[in-house]
Design a protein around this motif. Sequence first.
Motif, PDB file in Angstrom:
ATOM      1  N   THR A  16       0.799  -1.225   0.000  1.00 34.00           N
ATOM      2  CA  THR A  16       0.000   0.000   0.000  1.00 34.00           C
ATOM      3  C   THR A  16       0.833   1.277   0.000  1.00 34.00           C
ATOM      4  OG1 THR A  16      -1.875  -1.110   0.976  1.00 34.00           O
ATOM      5  CG2 THR A  16      -1.795   1.271   1.232  1.00 34.00           C
ATOM      6  N   VAL A  66       2.191   1.802  -3.700  1.00 34.99           N
ATOM      7  CA  VAL A  66       1.314   1.884  -4.864  1.00 34.99           C
ATOM      8  C   VAL A  66       0.050   2.704  -4.630  1.00 34.99           C
ATOM      9  CG1 VAL A  66       2.105  -0.328  -5.780  1.00 34.99           C
ATOM     10  CG2 VAL A  66       0.112  -0.269  -4.295  1.00 34.99           C
ATOM     11  N   SER A  67      -0.060   3.381  -3.496  1.00 31.19           N
ATOM     12  CA  SER A  67      -1.309   4.085  -3.192  1.00 31.19           C
ATOM     13  C   SER A  67      -1.591   5.204  -4.195  1.00 31.19           C
ATOM     14  CB  SER A  67      -1.290   4.629  -1.768  1.00 31.19           C
ATOM     15  OG  SER A  67      -0.247   5.569  -1.615  1.00 31.19           O
ATOM     16  N   ASP A  68      -0.567   5.968  -4.591  1.00 26.71           N
ATOM     17  CA  ASP A  68      -0.792   7.047  -5.558  1.00 26.71           C
ATOM     18  C   ASP A  68      -1.203   6.500  -6.924  1.00 26.71           C
ATOM     19  OD1 ASP A  68      -0.153   8.947  -3.645  1.00 26.71           O
ATOM     20  OD2 ASP A  68       1.978   8.985  -4.218  1.00 26.71           O
ATOM     21  N   GLU A  69      -0.534   5.454  -7.370  1.00 25.81           N
ATOM     22  CA  GLU A  69      -0.863   4.852  -8.654  1.00 25.81           C
ATOM     23  C   GLU A  69      -2.254   4.220  -8.632  1.00 25.81           C
ATOM     24  OE1 GLU A  69       1.963   4.270  -7.045  1.00 25.81           O
ATOM     25  OE2 GLU A  69       3.474   5.193  -8.319  1.00 25.81           O
ATOM     26  N   LEU A  70      -2.597   3.606  -7.508  1.00 29.01           N
ATOM     27  CA  LEU A  70      -3.913   2.983  -7.387  1.00 29.01           C
ATOM     28  C   LEU A  70      -5.019   4.036  -7.400  1.00 29.01           C
ATOM     29  CD1 LEU A  70      -5.490   0.388  -7.025  1.00 29.01           C
ATOM     30  CD2 LEU A  70      -5.189   0.622  -4.563  1.00 29.01           C
ATOM     31  N   ARG A  71      -4.794   5.136  -6.718  1.00 33.99           N
ATOM     32  CA  ARG A  71      -5.785   6.221  -6.743  1.00 33.99           C
ATOM     33  C   ARG A  71      -5.964   6.761  -8.161  1.00 33.99           C
ATOM     34  NH1 ARG A  71      -3.311   8.721  -1.649  1.00 33.99           N
ATOM     35  NH2 ARG A  71      -4.462   7.647  -0.025  1.00 33.99           N
ATOM     36  N   ALA A  72      -4.860   6.950  -8.883  1.00 33.89           N
ATOM     37  CA  ALA A  72      -4.945   7.447 -10.252  1.00 33.89           C
ATOM     38  C   ALA A  72      -5.665   6.449 -11.157  1.00 33.89           C
ATOM     39  CB  ALA A  72      -3.548   7.742 -10.787  1.00 33.89           C
ATOM     40  N   LEU A  73      -5.360   5.189 -10.983  1.00 34.27           N
ATOM     41  CA  LEU A  73      -6.010   4.147 -11.775  1.00 34.27           C
ATOM     42  C   LEU A  73      -7.516   4.131 -11.522  1.00 34.27           C
ATOM     43  CD1 LEU A  73      -5.641   1.572 -13.600  1.00 34.27           C
ATOM     44  CD2 LEU A  73      -5.571   0.309 -11.470  1.00 34.27           C
ATOM     45  N   ARG A 123      -9.187   7.225 -13.085  1.00 33.03           N
ATOM     46  CA  ARG A 123      -9.357   7.057 -14.536  1.00 33.03           C
ATOM     47  C   ARG A 123     -10.494   6.097 -14.843  1.00 33.03           C
ATOM     48  NH1 ARG A 123      -3.622   6.781 -14.555  1.00 33.03           N
ATOM     49  NH2 ARG A 123      -3.769   4.536 -14.814  1.00 33.03           N
TER      50      ARG A 123
END
Length: 61
Positions: free
Chosen positions: A41, A44-51, A54
């Motif tokens: 977590t 990858v939290s920033d990437e997961l939020r962006a994903l 989108r």
Amino acid sequence: MHPSVSGLLVHLTTRPRDDRGDVPGWVMVTLMTAIVVAALTPFVSDELRALLARAFAMVSG
């Protein structure tokens, strides 16, 4: 019905069952999954939020 067949059917339908299942295995899988998620977590939290943002934007139009 032949007596040996009826005896076999009675034996198969009245045998004791072990309904406990594989509780320790499921506990271990759940615990390991939670540990992996907790360990990843912070990375990858920033990437997961962006994903997710989108994905929701694509769905909502």
